[in-house]
Design an enzyme around this catalytic site. Structure first.
Site, PDB file in Angstrom:
ATOM      1  CG  HIS A 136      19.652  90.868 -18.318  1.00 11.15           C
ATOM      2  ND1 HIS A 136      20.992  90.612 -18.231  1.00 11.15           N
ATOM      3  CD2 HIS A 136      19.037  89.956 -17.504  1.00 11.15           C
ATOM      4  CE1 HIS A 136      21.193  89.595 -17.398  1.00 11.15           C
ATOM      5  NE2 HIS A 136      20.026  89.182 -16.945  1.00 11.15           N
ATOM      6  CD  GLU A 153      21.592  93.683 -20.094  1.00 13.45           C
ATOM      7  OE1 GLU A 153      21.799  92.815 -20.958  1.00 13.45           O
ATOM      8  OE2 GLU A 153      21.815  93.504 -18.871  1.00 13.45           O
ATOM      9  NE  ARG A 208      19.854  91.134 -13.648  1.00 15.35           N
ATOM     10  CZ  ARG A 208      21.048  90.967 -14.235  1.00 15.35           C
ATOM     11  NH1 ARG A 208      21.579  91.946 -14.933  1.00 15.35           N
ATOM     12  NH2 ARG A 208      21.705  89.841 -14.110  1.00 15.35           N
ATOM     13  CG  HIS A 232      23.671  90.012 -21.744  1.00 12.25           C
ATOM     14  ND1 HIS A 232      22.863  89.916 -20.632  1.00 12.25           N
ATOM     15  CD2 HIS A 232      23.692  88.768 -22.298  1.00 12.25           C
ATOM     16  CE1 HIS A 232      22.416  88.680 -20.517  1.00 12.25           C
ATOM     17  NE2 HIS A 232      22.908  87.965 -21.516  1.00 12.25           N
ATOM     18  CD  GLU A 273      27.543  92.064 -20.305  1.00 11.90           C
ATOM     19  OE1 GLU A 273      26.772  93.009 -20.576  1.00 11.90           O
ATOM     20  OE2 GLU A 273      27.275  91.172 -19.476  1.00 11.90           O
TER      21      GLU A 273
HETATM   22  O1  0X9 Z   1      25.118  89.044 -14.967  1.00 15.00           O
HETATM   23  C1  0X9 Z   1      24.784  88.748 -16.112  1.00 15.00           C
HETATM   24  O2  0X9 Z   1      23.800  88.070 -16.362  1.00 15.00           O
HETATM   25  C2  0X9 Z   1      25.629  89.267 -17.279  1.00 15.00           C
HETATM   26  N1  0X9 Z   1      25.924  90.655 -17.101  1.00 15.00           N
HETATM   27  S1  0X9 Z   1      24.744  91.769 -17.197  1.00 15.00           S
HETATM   28  O3  0X9 Z   1      25.287  92.986 -16.724  1.00 15.00           O
HETATM   29  N2  0X9 Z   1      24.345  91.970 -18.720  1.00 15.00           N
HETATM   30  O4  0X9 Z   1      23.620  91.340 -16.446  1.00 15.00           O
HETATM   31  C3  0X9 Z   1      26.916  88.511 -17.352  1.00 15.00           C
HETATM   32  C4  0X9 Z   1      26.728  87.038 -17.453  1.00 15.00           C
HETATM   33  C5  0X9 Z   1      28.008  86.342 -17.690  1.00 15.00           C
HETATM   34  N3  0X9 Z   1      27.793  84.924 -17.666  1.00 15.00           N
HETATM   35  C6  0X9 Z   1      28.091  84.152 -16.602  1.00 15.00           C
HETATM   36  N4  0X9 Z   1      28.746  84.614 -15.585  1.00 15.00           N
HETATM   37  N5  0X9 Z   1      27.699  82.900 -16.665  1.00 15.00           N
HETATM   38 ZN    ZN Z   2      22.484  91.406 -19.321  1.00 20.27          ZN
END
Ligand code: 0X9
Ligand code: ZN
Length: 441
Positions: free
Chosen positions: A194, A197, A253, A318, A391
């Site tokens: 992303h 980040e 993003r 992330h 994260e």
């Molecule tokens: O949404 C995402 O891609 C991740 N959070 S972010 O805020 N960095 O964008 C979390 C991804 C967690 N993984 C899954 N849910 N598979």
């Molecule tokens: Zn992310």
């Protein structure tokens, strides 16, 4: 995700509160005269938009290299205004052509949301961690590792090209002797899927610098890690998006595929598109035209499957929220090795918390956000290794705009998490066969 939107809107709200109190705009720059001062001055604008598509159009006004920072990530209602920070010519263009209006705001609000200074300086070595770096500087740092520590860095590989043609770089780090008979288990660590980040890649480099220093100082845990594992590192999965976030839109993003980019962490070939993929290509979580449709994702998938036979773990770095997320991420059902994954992620979170008393929390990935096509699930379902999403800092005070002064501590947290993860691998191997079944801890 929701947490991020909430924090973003909270920042916008803070500014609006400043507006409501009728505070006076203050200049944030220290320049004292003339044109330079005018061009450096950050102007706060409100621009009318009808939908997400209009935000993309807004970005195109600024063009590459002009300072424009769109504060809202998307338009939640049918229409309205988004708030934009712009300097010099970019502000003039927006005022003249996008029907934006200049706003007054509190100085405090503006200070909180002012664009981060972007450095193009090429700095290698330890000082690399003092700031967020350009993709060019990142590439130079990787070359620096290979050149200066050939006993630790064995190969730098270009595993593919990004949509805009940038190198997708991978570096191998290990002190294991090349001739040894038992296979060296490989740990894949990737960062910066992303774009916005920034702390993700920065933390990985800071962790690597600490590994080098720890190995030189004969730190027993670090020596043990590097003698017995191969770290396969990809600090910048999305170089195009990252550069766009540095130069054009801080809150970008996705990657930069036409027409409006793809969320790479929705594009992996693991339950891709089963739910939650919006039809609108301008959505911030658009999952692409098919599984691994994006060159960045397909390059990593091919590489991990074909070139890392001894893989035992996948980490995807992330920000923000300070979480350690474990499989599954597409469903709240438990993974077959849940009873090992859960304590493993708790151990990782505890180790990260202990570094600087910043609380990291372990959670099943789908509990944070259930999404299809995530890298963590691809690691588990297709590459056969546990996949964690880390994260990093913070928990919303600065959000994506984390000050660079926090890079070293964040790197120490990542390293502590990695060391804890390695300690937990025997528990995984007692109930899970890795792709190379010879590897048992
Ligand atoms: O949404 C995402 O891609 C991740 N959070 S972010 O805020 N960095 O964008 C979390 C991804 C967690 N993984 C899954 N849910 N598979
Ligand atoms: Zn992310």
């Amino acid at each position: 995700m929701q947490a991020h939107f909430a924090s973003c809107w909270a920042v916008a709200l803070l500014v609006l509160l400043g507006l409501a109190r009728g505070n006076i705009v203050e200049d944030l720059d220290d320049d004292s005269d003339g044109l330079a001062r005018e061009n450096m001055k950050i102007r706060f604008l409100a621009c009318p938009v009808r939908g997400d598509l209009d935000i993309s159009r807004l970005q195109s006004f600024a063009g590459n290299g002009l300072e424009i920072d769109i504060l809202e990530e998307r338009v939640v209602e049918k229409g309205g205004f988004v708030h934009v920070l712009a300097t010099g010519n970019a502000a003039k263009v927006l005022l003249a052509q996008a029907r934006c209006m200049e706003q007054k705001s509190s100085a405090m609000g503006l200070r909180m949301i002012q664009p981060q200074r972007v450095s193009d300086e090429i700095v290698t070595g330890k000082d690399f961690d003092l700031d967020y770096r350009s993709f060019q500087a990142i590439s130079a740092q990787i070359a620096h590792y290979r050149q200066n520590y050939p006993h630790l860095f064995h190969a730098v590989e270009v595993i593919g090209k990004s949509y805009e043609g940038r190198d997708l770089l991978v570096v191998h780090m290990t002190a294991a002797s090349a001739g040894r008979e038992v296979p060296v288990p490989q740990i894949w660590i990737q960062a910066s899927q992303h774009a916005r980040e920034w702390i993700a890649a920065a933390s990985l480099f800071a962790a690597v610098n600490k590994l080098i220093a720890g190995y030189e100082a004969q730190d027993p845990r670090i020596t043990n890690l590097l003698n017995n594992f191969e770290l396969v590192l990809m600090p910048m999965v999305n170089p195009d998006g990252y550069e766009y976030s540095r130069k054009v839109n801080r809150m970008w993003r996705k990657n930069r595929a036409k027409p409006h980019g793809v969320d790479l962490n929705r594009n992996w070939d693991a339950s891709w598109g089963q739910f939650g993929c919006p039809s609108s290509t301008s959505s911030d979580v658009f999952c692409g035209s098919g599984p691994a449709s994006e060159p960045e994702v397909s390059a990593v998938q091919n590489y991990v499957l074909n070139r890392l036979p001894n893989r035992v773990l996948g980490l995807d770095v992330h920000s923000f929220s300070q979480l350690v997320l474990y499989n599954y991420g597409y469903t709240t059902l438990k993974a077959p090795i849940d009873s090992a994954l859960k304590p493993m992620s708790t151990a990782i979170a505890q180790a990260m918390t202990q570094v600087a008393n910043q609380k990291y929390i372990a959670q099943q990935s789908a509990g944070f956000s259930a999404v299809c096509g995530g890298a963590d699930d691809w690691f588990y379902l297709k590459a056969g290794v546990p996949g964690f999403t880390l994260e990093m800092r913070d928990r919303g005070a600065y959000g994506f705009r984390l000050p660079a002064s926090q890079i070293p501590d964040s790197g120490a947290e990542l390293l502590a998490g990695l060391l804890a993860a390695v300690d937990s691998l025997p528990a995984i191997s007692s109930m899970h066969a890795f792709p190379n079944a010879q590897i048992v801890f």
